[in-house]
Design a protein around this motif. Structure first.
Motif, PDB file in Angstrom:
ATOM      1  N   PRO A  95       0.834  -1.209   0.000  1.00 27.35           N
ATOM      2  CA  PRO A  95       0.000   0.000   0.000  1.00 27.35           C
ATOM      3  C   PRO A  95       0.868   1.258   0.000  1.00 27.35           C
ATOM      4  O   PRO A  95       1.988   1.249   0.526  1.00 27.35           O
ATOM      5  N   GLU A  96       0.348   2.340  -0.550  1.00 31.23           N
ATOM      6  CA  GLU A  96       1.099   3.591  -0.641  1.00 31.23           C
ATOM      7  C   GLU A  96       1.634   4.096   0.699  1.00 31.23           C
ATOM      8  O   GLU A  96       2.785   4.523   0.789  1.00 31.23           O
ATOM      9  N   PRO A  97       0.829   4.047   1.794  1.00 29.33           N
ATOM     10  CA  PRO A  97       1.347   4.534   3.080  1.00 29.33           C
ATOM     11  C   PRO A  97       2.574   3.754   3.555  1.00 29.33           C
ATOM     12  O   PRO A  97       3.497   4.332   4.126  1.00 29.33           O
ATOM     13  N   VAL A  98       2.576   2.442   3.303  1.00 31.06           N
ATOM     14  CA  VAL A  98       3.715   1.606   3.709  1.00 31.06           C
ATOM     15  C   VAL A  98       4.932   1.950   2.859  1.00 31.06           C
ATOM     16  O   VAL A  98       6.054   2.083   3.351  1.00 31.06           O
ATOM     17  N   LYS A  99       4.696   2.108   1.564  1.00 28.27           N
ATOM     18  CA  LYS A  99       5.777   2.458   0.647  1.00 28.27           C
ATOM     19  C   LYS A  99       6.403   3.801   1.039  1.00 28.27           C
ATOM     20  O   LYS A  99       7.626   3.958   1.058  1.00 28.27           O
ATOM     21  N   SER A 100       5.561   4.758   1.364  1.00 25.23           N
ATOM     22  CA  SER A 100       6.043   6.088   1.745  1.00 25.23           C
ATOM     23  C   SER A 100       6.878   6.033   3.025  1.00 25.23           C
ATOM     24  O   SER A 100       7.870   6.750   3.159  1.00 25.23           O
ATOM     25  N   LYS A 101       6.455   5.152   3.956  1.00 21.76           N
ATOM     26  CA  LYS A 101       7.194   5.017   5.214  1.00 21.76           C
ATOM     27  C   LYS A 101       8.637   4.595   4.957  1.00 21.76           C
ATOM     28  O   LYS A 101       9.581   5.158   5.542  1.00 21.76           O
ATOM     29  N   TYR A 102       8.822   3.636   4.053  1.00 17.58           N
ATOM     30  CA  TYR A 102      10.178   3.157   3.780  1.00 17.58           C
ATOM     31  C   TYR A 102      10.991   4.185   3.004  1.00 17.58           C
ATOM     32  O   TYR A 102      12.202   4.297   3.194  1.00 17.58           O
ATOM     33  N   GLN A 103      10.334   4.953   2.142  1.00 21.42           N
ATOM     34  CA  GLN A 103      11.051   6.009   1.431  1.00 21.42           C
ATOM     35  C   GLN A 103      11.516   7.091   2.402  1.00 21.42           C
ATOM     36  O   GLN A 103      12.600   7.651   2.251  1.00 21.42           O
ATOM     37  N   ASP A 104      10.698   7.349   3.423  1.00 21.67           N
ATOM     38  CA  ASP A 104      11.099   8.302   4.459  1.00 21.67           C
ATOM     39  C   ASP A 104      12.284   7.759   5.255  1.00 21.67           C
ATOM     40  O   ASP A 104      13.242   8.486   5.554  1.00 21.67           O
TER      41      ASP A 104
END
Length: 270
Positions: free
Chosen positions: A50-59
């Motif tokens: 999911p996008e929120p999980v993906k964003s967390k790792y990019q952060d």
């Protein structure tokens, strides 16, 4: 040696040294750091998250590698660290296998860098997890790496022979597309989870007191699916209902660089 050798802990050791929450927190901390360090190889997995999980790792990536633009990271392999370095950066120590300081004990596990604090998760016991009613006879012949949990569940931590074949088969069975449900690299010399060497921890002796102890941990249903690739255990039978059993080793005291780990287990030979 008899046909079957079992490692087990005495019944009075069932009280947990640290909470399941602390164990989970440590594993998530290490596994997330490993995932981010391996970010350039996670593209197939990222597409199904999911996008929120993906964003967390990019952060997390931007924090761990601030000079590397995210889109360029896949080409920056030189910026990655070894799993042992990630363990040191995350928990303040690293561990590795080496010839034991005990005579005729084969390999042991040593603190190679840093300081292990009392109560820290210092290692994991990898292997195929068998319920007490499941067949393990042929895998157990001449196998000194079978650990018996308090409830009779068995973990086969042998990285050779039929045990190795069984683990690889079960691991392949449970894979969901790009999502691996377990780590099989502990069967090789290139281990992705640097904690997964607990089966090589030797037993304490009269002049070598135990400095770590075993503790059982059931992986909760909320465990992030993208981090299961670092779990060094797999169930012998596919079972969506039962949580995966893991066994971790916890430091009983501060353990300094250069010290060998010794645990407190009994053996049954039959």
């Amino acid at each position: 040696m008899g046909l079957l050798t079992l490692r087990y802990v005495p019944e009075e050791s069932k009280d947990k040294v640290i909470s399941d929450e602390d164990v989970l927190g440590t594993l998530l901390k290490v596994f997330q750091a490993l995932f981010v360090n391996d970010f350039s190889k996670q593209s197939d997995i990222l597409t199904v998250l999911p996008e929120p999980v993906k964003s967390k790792y990019q952060d997390l990536l931007s924090v761990q590698h601030p000079r590397v633009k995210q889109l360029e990271y896949r080409h920056q392999q030189q910026n990655t660290f070894t799993p042992e370095e990630i363990l040191y950066k995350t928990l303040g120590f690293s561990v590795a296998r080496a010839p034991s300081s005990l005579i005729s004990a084969g390999k042991g596990v040593f603190v190679t860098k840093g300081l292990v604090r009392k109560g820290a998760v210092v290692s994991m016991y990898p292997g195929t997890v068998y319920q007490k009613y499941e067949p393990i006879f042929f895998q157990s012949i001449g196998n000194p790496f079978i650990f018996r949990c308090l409830d009779g569940v068995l973990i086969d931590g042998n990285d050779k022979g039929i045990s190795k074949v069984v683990y690889r088969s079960c691991s392949g069975r449970d894979q969901l597309g790009p999502l691996k449900m377990s780590d099989s690299t502990w069967l090789t010399s290139e281990i992705h989870n640097p904690l997964a060497i607990g089966q090589y921890v030797n037993n304490c002796s009269n002049d070598r007191a135990a400095n770590v102890c075993y503790q059982e941990f059931d992986v909760p249903a909320v465990f992030p699916i993208e981090l299961k690739q670092y779990l060094p255990n797999i169930a012998y039978s596919y079972d969506k209902q039962s949580p995966l059993r893991c066994v971790i080793l916890v430091a009983l005291r501060d353990i300094e660089q250069g010290e060998e780990l010794f645990s407190n287990y009994y053996t049954i030979v039959s």
